[in-house]
Design a protein around this motif. Structure first.
Motif, short mmCIF file in Angstrom:
data_model
loop_
_atom_site.label_atom_id
_atom_site.label_comp_id
_atom_site.label_asym_id
_atom_site.label_seq_id
_atom_site.Cartn_x
_atom_site.Cartn_y
_atom_site.Cartn_z
N LEU A 169 0.84 -1.22 0.00
CA LEU A 169 0.00 0.00 0.00
C LEU A 169 0.86 1.26 0.00
O LEU A 169 0.47 2.29 -0.52
N ILE A 170 2.05 1.16 0.58
CA ILE A 170 2.93 2.33 0.68
C ILE A 170 3.79 2.47 -0.57
O ILE A 170 3.92 3.56 -1.13
N GLN A 171 4.37 1.35 -1.00
CA GLN A 171 5.29 1.39 -2.15
C GLN A 171 5.00 0.21 -3.09
O GLN A 171 5.77 -0.76 -3.12
N PRO A 172 3.92 0.30 -3.87
CA PRO A 172 3.57 -0.85 -4.72
C PRO A 172 4.66 -1.21 -5.72
O PRO A 172 4.74 -2.35 -6.17
N GLU A 173 5.52 -0.23 -6.03
CA GLU A 173 6.56 -0.51 -7.04
C GLU A 173 7.61 -1.51 -6.52
O GLU A 173 8.44 -2.00 -7.29
N LEU A 174 7.56 -1.85 -5.23
CA LEU A 174 8.47 -2.88 -4.70
C LEU A 174 8.04 -4.29 -5.13
O LEU A 174 8.77 -5.25 -4.92
N PHE A 175 6.83 -4.40 -5.69
CA PHE A 175 6.25 -5.72 -5.94
C PHE A 175 5.90 -5.91 -7.42
O PHE A 175 5.61 -4.94 -8.12
N ALA A 176 5.91 -7.18 -7.85
CA ALA A 176 5.47 -7.48 -9.21
C ALA A 176 4.71 -8.80 -9.22
O ALA A 176 5.06 -9.73 -8.49
N GLY A 177 3.65 -8.86 -10.01
CA GLY A 177 2.85 -10.08 -10.09
C GLY A 177 2.05 -10.12 -11.36
O GLY A 177 2.33 -9.37 -12.30
N ARG A 178 1.05 -11.00 -11.39
CA ARG A 178 0.21 -11.14 -12.58
C ARG A 178 -1.27 -11.14 -12.20
O ARG A 178 -1.62 -11.69 -11.15
N HIS A 179 -2.07 -10.60 -13.08
CA HIS A 179 -3.53 -10.71 -12.91
C HIS A 179 -3.96 -12.09 -13.40
O HIS A 179 -3.85 -12.38 -14.59
N ILE A 180 -4.39 -12.92 -12.47
CA ILE A 180 -4.74 -14.30 -12.85
C ILE A 180 -5.97 -14.75 -12.07
O ILE A 180 -6.43 -14.08 -11.14
N ASN A 181 -6.46 -15.93 -12.44
CA ASN A 181 -7.55 -16.53 -11.69
C ASN A 181 -6.97 -17.38 -10.55
O ASN A 181 -6.01 -18.13 -10.75
N VAL B 20 -3.78 -21.14 -18.25
CA VAL B 20 -4.14 -22.28 -19.09
C VAL B 20 -5.64 -22.58 -19.07
O VAL B 20 -6.11 -23.50 -19.71
N THR B 21 -6.40 -21.80 -18.30
CA THR B 21 -7.86 -21.94 -18.33
C THR B 21 -8.44 -20.63 -18.84
O THR B 21 -7.74 -19.63 -18.95
N ASP B 22 -9.75 -20.64 -19.09
CA ASP B 22 -10.38 -19.37 -19.45
C ASP B 22 -11.14 -18.80 -18.25
O ASP B 22 -12.00 -17.95 -18.39
N ARG B 23 -10.79 -19.27 -17.06
CA ARG B 23 -11.43 -18.70 -15.87
C ARG B 23 -10.97 -17.25 -15.73
O ARG B 23 -9.78 -16.95 -15.89
N PRO B 24 -11.92 -16.35 -15.43
CA PRO B 24 -11.56 -14.93 -15.42
C PRO B 24 -10.60 -14.58 -14.28
O PRO B 24 -10.69 -15.14 -13.18
N ALA B 25 -9.71 -13.64 -14.54
CA ALA B 25 -8.78 -13.18 -13.50
C ALA B 25 -9.56 -12.54 -12.36
O ALA B 25 -10.48 -11.77 -12.60
N ASN B 26 -9.21 -12.91 -11.15
CA ASN B 26 -9.86 -12.29 -9.98
C ASN B 26 -8.84 -11.74 -8.99
O ASN B 26 -9.21 -11.22 -7.94
N THR B 27 -7.55 -11.85 -9.33
CA THR B 27 -6.51 -11.57 -8.34
C THR B 27 -5.27 -10.98 -9.00
O THR B 27 -4.86 -11.45 -10.06
N LEU B 28 -4.68 -10.00 -8.35
CA LEU B 28 -3.29 -9.65 -8.69
C LEU B 28 -2.43 -10.48 -7.76
O LEU B 28 -2.37 -10.22 -6.54
N PHE B 29 -1.85 -11.54 -8.31
CA PHE B 29 -1.10 -12.52 -7.51
C PHE B 29 0.38 -12.12 -7.57
O PHE B 29 1.00 -12.16 -8.63
#
Ligand code: BDR
Ligand code: CA
Length: 313
Positions: A251-263, A284-293
């Motif tokens: 929340l303070i420095q999001p640029e410290l983190f990296a991930g993917r939008h996935i289901n 590998v599925t067509d399930r919609p992304a619900n998370t920035l993992f």
């Protein structure tokens, strides 16, 4: 930018304690509307008490602390004294807190706060089992659309599990609650073991806490010393992961983190893989992304942030 309004939902836990301290030390970034305790690492009577101990340590006894659910939605509570010690905050001896516990139930506080504040302005930071949040969503579905974002610590994919071979503790303790939260449609940022296992303490990092020469610095160093022994023995690593402060750091420095939008889906049926966060990292599925993992962290930047902010308390 105005500070983000947050509710920290927690089961302290030494790493929860550091997350709370980081938030309370960062008023320009986050306004802590309240801290809601849940049963997890240790039973509720200890987690609510530990939350108050931490607020007093931070010199913020006016922080509102609420006790919430004392058991998962559908299962018996599993605790983690083997990691955090009998009190949940084992390490140095701590005096009992004198600041009050609020009378209101944590779930009612979450519901009332989301209804009272303008829609889309309150972020939830769960760093324990998701029982309080799921209960609030079940009881008051109208609040779901009002949540700005959920930034939680829980789950694992590449690191698989820490309480079973395939499940991370927070999700495993209350998988039914996790299923509700992951399925709610709220923008979700998840800090799994895949990232927290890269946020390891080291001798130098602990020395930096001690070098602050403050009560908070000494306490955090002593907690991390205690907390370390378990993970070092288990993983043969140099230090232990500070899981929960990753949420506040994001929340303070999001640029410290990296991930993917996935289901990400939660397993609630299988005895063998109960509480697994089934993360479609490779899409590998067509399930919609619900998370920035989240998967990667600038660990040096994270520990710099912790040292700078905690030194203020
Ligand atoms: C999570 O479980 C707890 O023991 C820690 O506080 C953290 O929230 C890590 O799996
Ligand atoms: Ca926790």
């Amino acid at each position: 930018m105005a500070p983000r309004k947050i509710i920290i939902d927690t089961d302290p836990g030494q790493d929860d304690a550091v997350a709370i301290l980081l938030a309370l030390a960062s008023p320009e970034d986050v306004t802590v509307l309240g801290i809601t305790a849940v049963a997890g690492n240790v039973p509720l009577s200890l987690t609510e008490k530990n939350a108050r101990i931490v607020c007093e340590l931070a010199g913020k006894p006016d922080t509102l602390v609420f006790a919430g659910c004392d058991a998962p939605l559908a299962r018996k509570l599993v605790t983690a004294e083997h990691v955090h010690g009998k009190t949940g905050l084992d390490g140095p001896q701590m005096a009992d807190p004198t600041m009050p516990l609020q009378d209101q139930h944590a779930v009612d506080f979450i519901i009332d706060t989301l209804r009272r504040e303008p829609s889309g302005t309150v972020t939830l930071c769960p760093i324990g089992p998701l029982t309080n949040i799921a209960t609030a969503f079940q009881r008051a579905p109208d609040i779901i659309d009002r949540v700005q974002e959920i930034v939680l610590m829980g789950g694992a994919y590449f690191e698989v599990g820490n309480i079973t071979p395939t499940a991370e503790f927070n999700i495993y303790v209350d998988p039914e609650a996790a299923k509700i939260v992951f399925g709610a449609g709220v923008p979700l940022v998840v800090m799994p073991l895949d990232v927290t296992h890269k946020a390891l303490t080291t001798k130098d990092r602990i020395a930096a806490f001690r070098a602050m020469g403050t009560k908070v610095g000494d306490m955090v160093a002593a907690w991390t010393d205690f907390f370390e022994r378990f993970d070092m023995e288990k993983y043969g690593s140099e230090g232990a992961p500070l899981h929960d402060p990753c949420t506040i750091a994001y929340l303070i420095q999001p640029e410290l983190f990296a991930g993917r939008h996935i289901n990400v889906e939660i397993e609630t049926a299988s005895e063998l893989t109960l509480g697994m966060t089934v993360a479609d990292w490779w899409r590998v599925t067509d399930r919609p992304a619900n998370t920035l993992f989240i998967k990667d962290i600038d660990a040096a930047g994270f520990y710099d942030l912790l040292a700078t902010r905690l030194a203020r308390l």
